[in-house]
Structures are given as C-alpha cells and as structure tokens.
Design an enzyme around this catalytic site. Structure first.
Site, PDB file in Angstrom:
ATOM      1  N   HIS A 123       8.370 -30.723  11.598  1.00  0.00           N
ATOM      2  CA  HIS A 123       7.458 -31.756  11.087  1.00  0.00           C
ATOM      3  C   HIS A 123       8.015 -32.474   9.855  1.00  0.00           C
ATOM      4  CE1 HIS A 123       5.933 -28.461   8.368  1.00  0.00           C
ATOM      5  NE2 HIS A 123       5.793 -29.471   7.525  1.00  0.00           N
ATOM      6  N   ASP A 153       8.261 -25.363  15.395  1.00  0.00           N
ATOM      7  CA  ASP A 153       8.378 -26.111  14.145  1.00  0.00           C
ATOM      8  C   ASP A 153       9.705 -25.845  13.435  1.00  0.00           C
ATOM      9  OD1 ASP A 153       7.505 -28.011  12.340  1.00  0.00           O
ATOM     10  OD2 ASP A 153       6.496 -26.551  11.043  1.00  0.00           O
ATOM     11  N   GLY A 224       5.746 -30.097   0.478  1.00  0.00           N
ATOM     12  CA  GLY A 224       7.107 -30.244  -0.038  1.00  0.00           C
ATOM     13  C   GLY A 224       7.902 -28.960   0.081  1.00  0.00           C
ATOM     14  N   ASN A 225       7.187 -27.810   0.172  1.00  0.00           N
ATOM     15  CA  ASN A 225       7.841 -26.528   0.402  1.00  0.00           C
ATOM     16  C   ASN A 225       8.274 -26.354   1.852  1.00  0.00           C
ATOM     17  OD1 ASN A 225       6.023 -25.101  -2.139  1.00  0.00           O
ATOM     18  ND2 ASN A 225       8.139 -24.436  -1.824  1.00  0.00           N
ATOM     19  N   SER A 226       7.722 -27.164   2.744  1.00  0.00           N
ATOM     20  CA  SER A 226       7.989 -27.008   4.169  1.00  0.00           C
ATOM     21  C   SER A 226       9.482 -27.037   4.467  1.00  0.00           C
ATOM     22  CB  SER A 226       7.301 -28.126   4.957  1.00  0.00           C
ATOM     23  OG  SER A 226       5.908 -27.993   4.896  1.00  0.00           O
ATOM     24  N   LEU A 281       8.186 -16.940  33.878  1.00  0.00           N
ATOM     25  CA  LEU A 281       7.805 -16.085  34.999  1.00  0.00           C
ATOM     26  C   LEU A 281       6.984 -16.836  36.038  1.00  0.00           C
ATOM     27  CD1 LEU A 281       6.736 -12.697  33.326  1.00  0.00           C
ATOM     28  CD2 LEU A 281       8.925 -13.282  34.390  1.00  0.00           C
ATOM     29  N   GLY A 282       6.313 -17.898  35.592  1.00  0.00           N
ATOM     30  CA  GLY A 282       5.471 -18.641  36.519  1.00  0.00           C
ATOM     31  C   GLY A 282       4.111 -18.014  36.698  1.00  0.00           C
ATOM     32  N   VAL A 283       3.497 -17.566  35.603  1.00  0.00           N
ATOM     33  CA  VAL A 283       2.160 -16.974  35.668  1.00  0.00           C
ATOM     34  C   VAL A 283       1.278 -17.554  34.570  1.00  0.00           C
ATOM     35  CG1 VAL A 283       2.955 -14.790  36.653  1.00  0.00           C
ATOM     36  CG2 VAL A 283       2.815 -15.039  34.164  1.00  0.00           C
TER      37      VAL A 283
END
Length: 379
Positions: A123, A153, A224-226, A281-283
C-alpha cells in the site's frame, strides 16, 4: 469492660501498623537474582536498560520511501457540467485549472540486499509513478517497483546505489509473546524514529485477507511507519510494520506487522518471477464448530471441513468429497481453515501432499498434488 467501638478501633490500628511495617520491610528488601529460580533469574537479567546500541546498529538499513502518483483531473466543464456549450468560453478565463495533479505519499522500508533491494508495503508503493528512497545518511536514489503482492501487503523495490547497509534478518517463527521489540520508520515524516514495546500477540487475524498472520505489538506505530522493520533486541528484523488499530488515526498501542519469514518468502518470489505463485487444492473450506465436531465424532473442534470442491481441481481428482474434515496436512495437525489455507499457499507447485481426513467417522489418508492457484486465488 471494652466496648465494641473501642475493640474495633484497636483492631483497625493494629491492621494499619502491620501494613506500614510490611511495606517498610518489603521496600528495604532487594531482589538477588542468585536466589531466584533459573528461569526467573534469566528474565530479570535479560531486561534491557537501554536500546541505544540496538537502534544504532539497525537504523542505517532503514529507509524512507517517497512516492508520486499522477492523477488525471476531470477537464473544466463550466458551471452547467459536462457538455456545457459555454465550456470553452469559461476556460479562457480559467486556464490555470490543471488536467493532471500529483499526489505524494511517504512510508518506510529496509534494505535486504547490497544490490539495492528494499522490502516495504504494497500500500506504500501501489499505483506510484515515481519512487525515491532516502537513506539514513541523507543520500537519495531513484527506485523501481520489482513486484508487489496486495494479498499480503508486501512489495519489493530496487534502488540504484552503492555501499548500502543491509538489515540483519531474524526468524519470526522463534518469537514469543512478551519479547522486547523496536519499530523504526518515518512516522508523520519524522525520519528514523525509534519506538519500543513488546510482542503483544502472534498469528493475529485482522480481516486484511485470507493470509492474515500478523504480529501484534504495542510499540508505537503511526502513519509513515508502514513498511519499516520491527526488530528484536539483537537488531534483527522479525516483522514488517503494516497496520494499526485506531479510531483517531494515531497510535493507541495496537500495531500489526507481517512476519519476516512470510515477507522474505514473498520477496524472493517477486525477485525471481515478479509475481507470487501460490498452491491450490481446489476446495472451499469452513471452520469446525463444537457442534460439527460432535456430529463428526471428533474429540475437539479443530480441522477444516470441505464445504465445496472445484470440479476438475486437485482435490476433486484425488477423490475428496464434501463433508470430509481435513485434520492433517503433510503430517502437521490442522487447527483451523486459515492455517490450512496458508500452508497450501506456501506449498511448492507439483508437490504430492498427504491429507489426513475424517470421513464417515473413520480416519483416512488421501494424497493430493498441489497446483498453482488461479489468479483469483483460492484454497
């Protein structure tokens, strides 16, 4: 004869004197680590008196990330909106109205390779047209986005530069609740800010996505810490600061960081493939409630129930059915569907994995070959 009132007064005075004497004795007593049990003595001796050396060692590898995004502005349309016949007339008097604007934002990151690779948040750099990196020594370099993964993220950018300080990387699987940690970043544009706290919890689910597995900390984290690092008392990065819980927008002591083991795995894929490949896995899964556990004959409410299968998917071809309860994945006990989703996503494409399931009151083992998840991303 002593009256009841006099007896009550005397007993009260005795209690007060006893309390005062007890406090004086306790206050004069010092704690000798040698007299404590080994575990308690180790905790007492490991409490840091200062984080100065740790901060000094870690700060050079922490960077500020500046981004610029160009945004198109709707052309001037006159007082009567789009299609106004007087639009050209009014534009003669308002030529300064721009058709494009620049939006600037800032965040943090840390250098993981001397070649200039920097981990930050998705982000922070999403939709950026320009990225610039500023080091702790005030040097500034242009950077380009290598790849980004919105589902975790995590983003990887590469800066141009030389003699770059590299962050020491820790192991987020070894952290414990109560460990001291430092958050370093660029809150509100205040460069190289260091805050201290502890790990408040691990494996937090905050509704950010299907792969939520956050470290919670009370070290102060603000806008700003992100993208900046969460480090341990040895100066090693154990998380990437990503989000806060706040009704005011400022820190209230509830911050969240992406475990560095997950961030490193994502960054490695972005570096080689510029995209993230996840297992499938398709579940479709649902949690095992106490009621479901009782109906399935389980001793405890754990595992993941197959609610639906994607026809032709890996699980369908392996013979799995609706209502099967997945209790083990590659020999590891499954506690809930989110844990299973993360494990499947991290599995190498093409690997054959044994699933321990409960079907009709009996435990069975089914082998499934993990495939690459569709772009939409499912379990």
């Amino acid at each position: 004869m002593v009256t009841r009132k006099e007896l009550y007064t005397a007993l009260t005075m005795v209690a007060i004197v006893g309390f005062v004497l007890g406090r004086l004795v306790a206050g004069s007593r010092t704690v000798d680590p040698l007299t404590l049990p080994p575990a308690e003595a180790q905790l007492l001796s490991s409490e840091p008196s200062t984080f100065a050396a740790v901060a000094k060692r870690a700060r050079p590898s922490v960077v500020n990330v500046f981004t610029t995004q160009r945004v198109s502005v709707r052309p001037f349309a006159g007082p009567f909106g789009p299609g106004d016949p007087f639009e050209q007339f009014f534009r003669q008097f308002f030529p300064e109205v721009p058709l494009e604007q620049e939006r600037q934002s800032l965040g943090s990151g840390f250098i993981i390779d001397s070649k200039g690779y920097v981990i930050t948040n998705h982000h922070v750099v999403a939709n950026a047209d320009e990225i610039r990196i500023k080091l702790a020594d005030a040097r500034t370099f242009p950077a380009k986005l290598v790849g980004s993964d919105p589902r975790t993220d995590v983003a990887l950018v590469k800066m141009e530069g030389s003699q770059l300080p590299v962050a020491a990387i820790g192991d987020s699987d070894k952290i414990k609740v109560g460990d001291w940690v430092l958050a370093i970043g660029n809150p509100f544009g205040l460069e190289a800010t260091v805050t201290a706290g502890i790990i408040s919890a691990t494996e937090r689910v905050i509704g950010a996505g299907p792969f939520d597995d956050f470290i919670q900390t009370d070290a102060s984290i603000n806008p700003g810490n992100s993208g900046g690092p969460l480090i341990d008392v040895e100066g090693r990065v154990i998380g990437v600061n990503s989000a806060i819980f706040s009704q005011s927008g400022g820190s209230i002591g509830i911050g969240f960081a992406i475990p560095i083991n997950l961030a490193n795995q994502i960054a490695a894929q972005l570096r080689t493939d510029r995209r993230v490949v996840r297992g499938w896995l398709g579940v479709s899964l649902q949690e095992v409630t106490p009621e479901l556990a009782q109906s399935f004959g389980l001793a405890e409410a754990r595992g993941a129930v197959i609610a639906d299968l994607y026809r032709g998917g890996p699980a369908h071809r392996a013979g799995l059915r609706r209502g099967d309860v997945i209790l083990e994945f590659a020999g590891r006990p499954v506690h809930d569907s989110r844990q299973l989703t993360r494990w499947v996503a991290e599995t190498k494409i093409g690997d054959a994995v044994d699933l321990g399931i409960m079907r009709g009151g009996k435990q069975e083992t089914v082998q499934v070959t993990v495939e690459e998840a569709p772009s939409a991303g499912r379990t």
